[in-house]
Motif scaffolding. Sequence first.
Motif, mmCIF file in Angstrom:
data_model
loop_
_atom_site.group_PDB
_atom_site.id
_atom_site.type_symbol
_atom_site.label_atom_id
_atom_site.label_comp_id
_atom_site.label_asym_id
_atom_site.label_seq_id
_atom_site.Cartn_x
_atom_site.Cartn_y
_atom_site.Cartn_z
ATOM 1 N N GLU A 96 1.137 -0.955 0.277
ATOM 2 C CA GLU A 96 -0.436 -0.148 0.095
ATOM 3 C C GLU A 96 1.077 1.116 -0.014
ATOM 4 O O GLU A 96 0.740 2.111 -0.362
ATOM 5 N N VAL A 97 2.103 1.096 0.440
ATOM 6 C CA VAL A 97 2.664 2.067 0.789
ATOM 7 C C VAL A 97 3.804 2.895 -0.809
ATOM 8 O O VAL A 97 3.469 3.635 -1.183
ATOM 9 N N ALA A 98 3.581 1.067 -1.082
ATOM 10 C CA ALA A 98 4.639 1.218 -2.166
ATOM 11 C C ALA A 98 3.812 2.445 -3.446
ATOM 12 O O ALA A 98 3.945 2.398 -3.917
ATOM 13 N N GLN A 99 2.080 1.892 -3.840
ATOM 14 C CA GLN A 99 1.623 2.567 -4.317
ATOM 15 C C GLN A 99 1.144 3.810 -3.429
ATOM 16 O O GLN A 99 1.211 4.622 -4.705
ATOM 17 N N TYR A 100 1.459 4.034 -3.156
ATOM 18 C CA TYR A 100 1.550 5.973 -1.941
ATOM 19 C C TYR A 100 2.265 6.388 -2.394
ATOM 20 O O TYR A 100 2.284 7.851 -3.686
ATOM 21 N N ILE A 101 3.694 6.250 -2.600
ATOM 22 C CA ILE A 101 5.087 6.590 -3.403
ATOM 23 C C ILE A 101 4.404 6.461 -4.894
ATOM 24 O O ILE A 101 4.714 7.873 -5.316
ATOM 25 N N GLY A 102 4.232 5.761 -5.851
ATOM 26 C CA GLY A 102 3.767 5.426 -7.068
ATOM 27 C C GLY A 102 3.061 6.398 -7.178
ATOM 28 O O GLY A 102 3.412 7.489 -8.391
#
Length: 174
Positions: free
Chosen positions: A84-90
């Motif tokens: 979910e954090v990787a999605q947020y960074i993207g």
Amino acid sequence: MTYCLAVKVNRGLVFASDSRTNAGVDYVATYSKMRRYCWPGERVCVLLTSGSLATSQAVMNAINRDLQDPDAAFNLRSGKQLYEVAQYIGKLSQEEQQRHAKAMEKSGSSAESNFIFGGQIAGQPPEIFHVYPQGNFISASDDTPNTVSEKRGALRHGVTGFNYPKQYICGPAG
């Protein structure tokens, strides 16, 4: 060249990055391309960047803003899973690139940045993600336990990206 590297090993994760941002005949600029966010007993997050320094800095500034804003819809600490954090960074990267898309296209430049994000949430295994400029990402696996991000540039004075590594060690999240 700019390099960032993350490797999943038996006892955790290893992160490394260079710090060179520009090299000319008689000018070398440096800027750390690694950020770590540690909340002992809760989670550890590490972010490495390569590509547009302006986009990378804007994404890190947005992350810091959201961490300080109690009303932020999401931040590094609110993700239940690291993906979910990787999605947020993207999402943050895409927003920043779109903000400057017309100007970048007009100048023939790129605002693209790659991010390697990894860490551990207490009670979960450590994970690594390579977040592409398009906002999507892949994760490291047992078969491919590492991810490398590079920004190709001129090789100057025979200096490679890892002549100036920056390394940190964070303890386990829990």
